[in-house]
Design an enzyme around this catalytic site. Structure first.
Site, PDB file in Angstrom:
ATOM      1  N   CYS A  15       0.851  -1.195   0.000  1.00 22.12           N
ATOM      2  CA  CYS A  15       0.000   0.000   0.000  1.00 22.12           C
ATOM      3  C   CYS A  15       0.889   1.248   0.000  1.00 22.12           C
ATOM      4  O   CYS A  15       2.078   1.168   0.311  1.00 22.12           O
ATOM      5  CB  CYS A  15      -0.892  -0.015   1.236  1.00 22.12           C
ATOM      6  SG  CYS A  15       0.042   0.197   2.755  1.00 22.12           S
ATOM      7  N   HIS A  82       2.484   2.575  11.150  1.00 18.08           N
ATOM      8  CA  HIS A  82       1.415   2.489  12.155  1.00 18.08           C
ATOM      9  C   HIS A  82       1.352   3.719  13.057  1.00 18.08           C
ATOM     10  O   HIS A  82       0.336   3.968  13.695  1.00 18.08           O
ATOM     11  CB  HIS A  82       1.640   1.282  13.073  1.00 18.08           C
ATOM     12  CG  HIS A  82       1.491  -0.042  12.399  1.00 18.08           C
ATOM     13  ND1 HIS A  82       0.500  -0.308  11.490  1.00 18.08           N
ATOM     14  CD2 HIS A  82       2.199  -1.198  12.525  1.00 18.08           C
ATOM     15  CE1 HIS A  82       0.617  -1.564  11.080  1.00 18.08           C
ATOM     16  NE2 HIS A  82       1.639  -2.122  11.687  1.00 18.08           N
ATOM     17  N   GLU A 134      -0.990   0.076  15.546  1.00 17.26           N
ATOM     18  CA  GLU A 134      -1.684   1.289  15.076  1.00 17.26           C
ATOM     19  C   GLU A 134      -2.764   1.696  16.080  1.00 17.26           C
ATOM     20  O   GLU A 134      -2.936   2.883  16.380  1.00 17.26           O
ATOM     21  CB  GLU A 134      -2.324   1.040  13.705  1.00 17.26           C
ATOM     22  CG  GLU A 134      -3.046   2.276  13.174  1.00 17.26           C
ATOM     23  CD  GLU A 134      -3.991   1.939  12.035  1.00 17.26           C
ATOM     24  OE1 GLU A 134      -3.518   1.428  11.011  1.00 17.26           O
ATOM     25  OE2 GLU A 134      -5.205   2.187  12.182  1.00 17.26           O
ATOM     26  N   THR A 170      -7.320   1.283  10.597  1.00 22.57           N
ATOM     27  CA  THR A 170      -7.429   1.437   9.136  1.00 22.57           C
ATOM     28  C   THR A 170      -7.620   0.112   8.401  1.00 22.57           C
ATOM     29  O   THR A 170      -8.203   0.086   7.325  1.00 22.57           O
ATOM     30  CB  THR A 170      -6.174   2.127   8.566  1.00 22.57           C
ATOM     31  OG1 THR A 170      -5.018   1.390   8.976  1.00 22.57           O
ATOM     32  CG2 THR A 170      -6.071   3.561   9.015  1.00 22.57           C
ATOM     33  N   CYS A 198      -9.035   2.329   5.807  1.00 25.23           N
ATOM     34  CA  CYS A 198      -8.230   2.826   4.687  1.00 25.23           C
ATOM     35  C   CYS A 198      -8.896   2.446   3.361  1.00 25.23           C
ATOM     36  O   CYS A 198      -9.202   1.273   3.129  1.00 25.23           O
ATOM     37  CB  CYS A 198      -6.837   2.214   4.782  1.00 25.23           C
ATOM     38  SG  CYS A 198      -5.813   2.581   3.369  1.00 25.23           S
ATOM     39  N   SER A 227      -1.994  -8.287  10.160  1.00 25.34           N
ATOM     40  CA  SER A 227      -3.464  -8.212  10.279  1.00 25.34           C
ATOM     41  C   SER A 227      -4.103  -8.104   8.908  1.00 25.34           C
ATOM     42  O   SER A 227      -5.131  -8.714   8.629  1.00 25.34           O
ATOM     43  CB  SER A 227      -3.885  -6.944  11.025  1.00 25.34           C
ATOM     44  OG  SER A 227      -3.568  -7.011  12.333  1.00 25.34           O
ATOM     45  N   ASN A 228      -3.480  -7.291   8.049  1.00 24.46           N
ATOM     46  CA  ASN A 228      -4.044  -7.070   6.722  1.00 24.46           C
ATOM     47  C   ASN A 228      -4.083  -8.369   5.925  1.00 24.46           C
ATOM     48  O   ASN A 228      -5.069  -8.663   5.242  1.00 24.46           O
ATOM     49  CB  ASN A 228      -3.211  -5.992   6.003  1.00 24.46           C
ATOM     50  CG  ASN A 228      -3.644  -5.789   4.573  1.00 24.46           C
ATOM     51  OD1 ASN A 228      -2.887  -6.016   3.649  1.00 24.46           O
ATOM     52  ND2 ASN A 228      -4.891  -5.386   4.388  1.00 24.46           N
ATOM     53  N   SER A 270       1.656  -5.482   2.735  1.00 27.84           N
ATOM     54  CA  SER A 270       3.076  -5.470   3.097  1.00 27.84           C
ATOM     55  C   SER A 270       3.887  -6.513   2.330  1.00 27.84           C
ATOM     56  O   SER A 270       4.909  -6.976   2.819  1.00 27.84           O
ATOM     57  CB  SER A 270       3.240  -5.649   4.610  1.00 27.84           C
ATOM     58  OG  SER A 270       2.248  -6.418   5.174  1.00 27.84           O
TER      59      SER A 270
HETATM   60  S1  SF4 Z   1      -3.061   0.312   4.866  1.00 30.57           S
HETATM   61 FE1  SF4 Z   1      -2.360   1.614   6.550  1.00 30.57          FE
HETATM   62  S2  SF4 Z   1      -0.285   2.154   5.965  1.00 30.57           S
HETATM   63 FE2  SF4 Z   1      -1.281   1.401   4.123  1.00 30.57          FE
HETATM   64  S3  SF4 Z   1      -2.075   3.239   3.080  1.00 30.57           S
HETATM   65 FE3  SF4 Z   1      -3.709   2.395   4.362  1.00 30.57          FE
HETATM   66  S4  SF4 Z   1      -3.529   3.499   6.295  1.00 30.57           S
HETATM   67 FE4  SF4 Z   1      -1.615   3.782   5.207  1.00 30.57          FE
END
Ligand code: SF4
Length: 293
Positions: A15, A82, A134, A170, A198, A227-228, A270
């Site tokens: 991201c 974060h 975060e 986010t 996000c 987590s993502n 990531s």
């Molecule tokens: S996922 Fe988190 S680090 Fe990545 S753009 Fe969105 S807010 Fe920013």
């Protein structure tokens, strides 16, 4: 005979916040030959190993402020995407730490709103995972500690007559966020709800769903502590049960692809594109089983 086709998700790749943080760390490493980061810059073991080889040292974010260790005191220290809490920031600055601030601008904007609503007297609520860095950072912005809402039991702690400002981690899934805000709205009247998930992440959900539908087996490459990646895994697995979450190529085996004609490779916020290319090469060269039509 029918050979397998291996394709990389065109919408994968880190991201913007993580890309920015990585660029900043690389610049530190180029300029100073080493860099100290508070917590993992990216939840990806392969990428961390690469940066360590260039001089990156990672210190535990939770342990650094009290007491400030020698690794951190009077050093240039990198804050990852974060972000960190205000208390933590002040503690580091008091110890003459020069902060190289890689806080994602999206996260920094949420922190700013939290400070404003806190100053106006609202109790801050964060929908998110307790202990996630975060969330810890967001919860510690402003004068009073925020309340973190992870599940229904947390919502039951709210004072029905209180005034609240509610924001989200986010990367929380839209489904979890919707469920929690419904419960909050049932319980309290005075609440400002701010969907701070996000947009990059939520758009990724739809894109990964579409990609998962097009392939027989989907390899999701991402750190087991991300987590993502966990959220993306659930999203993709719901539409394609042949979704496999791997952290590195060492976890691959030909049996994973025995009934597959099209193999898709994707990553989380990531996962660098280079890793997806590496996985593709290994699948194409070592995992391909010629299949009878
Ligand atoms: S996922 Fe988190 S680090 Fe990545 S753009 Fe969105 S807010 Fe920013």
């Amino acid at each position: 005979m029918n050979s397998m086709q291996v394709i990389i998700d065109p919408f994968s790749g880190p991201c913007p916040g993580v890309q920015r943080a990585l660029r900043m760390v690389e610049r530190e490493l180029d300029d100073y030959g080493h860099a100290v980061a508070l917590g993992q810059v990216i939840h990806n073991a392969v990428e961390i190993n690469r940066l360590q080889a260039k001089g990156l040292v990672t210190v535990d974010q939770a342990d650094a402020p009290s007491p400030i260790g020698d690794t951190v005191r009077e050093q240039r220290v990198f804050v990852r995407s974060h972000g960190i809490s205000d208390v933590y920031r002040r503690s580091l600055q008091k110890n003459h730490v020069t902060l190289v601030d890689g806080t994602c601008p999206t996260v920094a904007a949420i922190q700013k709103k939290i400070r404003r609503y806190d100053a106006e007297g609202f109790q801050i609520l964060i929908v998110g995972k307790k202990g996630h860095p975060e969330v810890v950072g967001l919860a510690g912005c402003g004068g009073r500690e925020a309340m973190v809402l992870q599940d229904e039991a947390d919502v039951e702690q709210l004072d029905a007559n209180g005034s609240y400002y509610l924001a989200a981690q986010t990367t929380i899934s839209p489904e979890v966020f919707s469920r929690i805000i419904e419960l909050v709205k049932e319980r309290v009247k005075d609440v400002v709800i701010d969907d701070t998930t996000c947009r990059h992440v939520t758009r990724r959900h739809e894109k990964i769903r579409n990609f998962a539908r097009q392939v027989d087996v989907l390899l999701l490459v991402g750190g087991k502590n991300s987590s993502n990646t966990a959220v993306l895994y659930r999203v993709a697995h719901a539409v394609n049960p042949q979704t496999i979450w791997i952290e590195s190529v060492s976890e691959l085996s030909p049996e994973m692809f025995s009934a597959a004609s099209i193999i898709g490779i994707t990553g989380s916020a990531s996962t660098p594109m280079g890793q997806l290319e590496d996985v593709k090469k290994v699948v194409e060269t070592n995992m391909t089983i010629e299949q009878e039509k």
